[in-house]
Scaffold this active site. Sequence first.
Site, PDB file in Angstrom:
ATOM      1  N   ASP A  24     -33.620  -4.447  23.071  1.00 50.91           N
ATOM      2  CA  ASP A  24     -32.931  -4.210  21.801  1.00 50.91           C
ATOM      3  C   ASP A  24     -31.621  -3.457  22.024  1.00 50.91           C
ATOM      4  OD1 ASP A  24     -32.640  -4.411  19.089  1.00 50.91           O
ATOM      5  OD2 ASP A  24     -33.931  -2.714  18.617  1.00 50.91           O
ATOM      6  N   HIS A  41     -25.144 -10.061  23.636  1.00 48.85           N
ATOM      7  CA  HIS A  41     -26.272 -10.906  24.069  1.00 48.85           C
ATOM      8  C   HIS A  41     -26.012 -11.478  25.462  1.00 48.85           C
ATOM      9  CE1 HIS A  41     -28.178 -10.360  20.285  1.00 48.85           C
ATOM     10  NE2 HIS A  41     -27.333 -11.105  19.589  1.00 48.85           N
ATOM     11  N   LEU A 135     -43.728 -13.593  41.375  1.00 42.29           N
ATOM     12  CA  LEU A 135     -43.503 -12.902  40.092  1.00 42.29           C
ATOM     13  C   LEU A 135     -43.722 -13.887  38.954  1.00 42.29           C
ATOM     14  CD1 LEU A 135     -42.278 -10.365  38.562  1.00 42.29           C
ATOM     15  CD2 LEU A 135     -40.081 -11.522  38.734  1.00 42.29           C
TER      16      LEU A 135
HETATM   17  C1  IPE Z   1     -36.918  -7.211  18.251  1.00 41.19           C
HETATM   18  O1  IPE Z   1     -35.644  -6.741  18.003  1.00 41.19           O
HETATM   19  C2  IPE Z   1     -36.857  -8.648  18.691  1.00 41.19           C
HETATM   20  C3  IPE Z   1     -36.286  -8.877  20.019  1.00 41.19           C
HETATM   21  C4  IPE Z   1     -35.957  -7.951  20.866  1.00 41.19           C
HETATM   22  C5  IPE Z   1     -36.122 -10.264  20.379  1.00 41.19           C
HETATM   23  P1  IPE Z   1     -35.031  -6.763  16.525  1.00 41.19           P
HETATM   24  O2  IPE Z   1     -33.710  -6.126  16.618  1.00 41.19           O
HETATM   25  O3  IPE Z   1     -35.090  -8.141  15.967  1.00 41.19           O
HETATM   26  O4  IPE Z   1     -36.070  -5.848  15.734  1.00 41.19           O
HETATM   27  P2  IPE Z   1     -35.907  -5.059  14.365  1.00 41.19           P
HETATM   28  O5  IPE Z   1     -35.371  -6.011  13.351  1.00 41.19           O
HETATM   29  O6  IPE Z   1     -34.959  -3.933  14.629  1.00 41.19           O
HETATM   30  O7  IPE Z   1     -37.289  -4.567  14.060  1.00 41.19           O
HETATM   31  C1  IPE Z   2     -31.738  -7.540  20.733  1.00 36.75           C
HETATM   32  O1  IPE Z   2     -30.538  -6.960  20.360  1.00 36.75           O
HETATM   33  C2  IPE Z   2     -31.637  -9.017  20.961  1.00 36.75           C
HETATM   34  C3  IPE Z   2     -32.289  -9.829  19.927  1.00 36.75           C
HETATM   35  C4  IPE Z   2     -33.015  -9.371  18.940  1.00 36.75           C
HETATM   36  C5  IPE Z   2     -32.101 -11.261  20.021  1.00 36.75           C
HETATM   37  P1  IPE Z   2     -30.092  -6.935  18.837  1.00 36.75           P
HETATM   38  O2  IPE Z   2     -29.295  -8.153  18.547  1.00 36.75           O
HETATM   39  O3  IPE Z   2     -31.267  -6.724  17.938  1.00 36.75           O
HETATM   40  O4  IPE Z   2     -29.158  -5.672  18.833  1.00 36.75           O
HETATM   41  P2  IPE Z   2     -29.020  -4.595  17.672  1.00 36.75           P
HETATM   42  O5  IPE Z   2     -30.398  -4.044  17.409  1.00 36.75           O
HETATM   43  O6  IPE Z   2     -28.467  -5.293  16.475  1.00 36.75           O
HETATM   44  O7  IPE Z   2     -28.100  -3.569  18.239  1.00 36.75           O
HETATM   45 MG    MG Z   3     -32.143  -5.069  17.210  1.00 35.13          MG
END
Ligand code: IPE
Ligand code: IPE
Ligand code: MG
Length: 247
Positions: A24, A41, A135
Amino acid sequence: MAANDATTKTAQGATDLHVAFIMDGNGRWATSRGWPRLVGHRKGAERVRELVRACPELGIGHITVYAFSTENWKRSTEEVIGLMSIFARYIRREADELSSAGVRLRFIGDRSRLDPKLQQLMCAIERRTAGNRLLQFNVAINYGGRDELARAARQLAADVQAGLLTLEDCDQAALEARLDTAGSPDPDLVIRTSGETRTSNFLPWQAAYSEYEFTPTLWPDFTPEHLAEILTRFGLRERRFGAVLTG
Ligand code: IPE
Ligand code: IPE
Ligand code: MG
């Protein structure tokens, strides 16, 4: 030992750990620099690449990464399409190296909603790396724990209806055998980056006895060194699985 005893499915010793990541913070990493979220990303995908390479020497035999949740479809079309193309590019670019490095790739989640071309790439690399043993690398795409459990329950019901199972056969092992992760050990440790302290529908069944680590580091900044440091602390934790340990 009972089949559903959590200890039976835990990596024994530090040489075959299963570490799962809620990756995240990609969006915040990019926007804080004034860049589009997709840049974060892309950087995040590079981090995955480095971490996968570092796993064997860190004693990790299984790694699971949460790449796209069943809830992430709520994001803009641009971001969703961008993420899907990052997944496809990652598979194409990494296929040779992963297969020659002994990595077995497996995807979890409901792939039926994904682009057929992406589904083909996923199946092809799964087949190509199926014999690898160094792995196991699980990637969760269109994954949601509740969705996975609902699909497994539906499959269980279908098997009962078809006469393959009786109601009495419907126990924890039968449900677990119908999860996307069937046959894989449960994660020993789940790490979430970016400072959020929730699980966001990730592996609710499998992580019932996992240890959790929440770090403020944003995913694009998370390196194998951060992981090594967390693993050192993880090694000091006492995992009891409900028992009272003696000695
Ligand atoms: C969780 O992250 C999903 C992934 C890492 C793929 P999100 O950014 O989507 O989660 P929330 O919305 O903060 O709970
Ligand atoms: C996690 O990073 C990746 C996915 C959920 C695909 P985010 O895109 O949720 O990044 P933030 O939380 O908005 O910073
Ligand atoms: Mg996020």
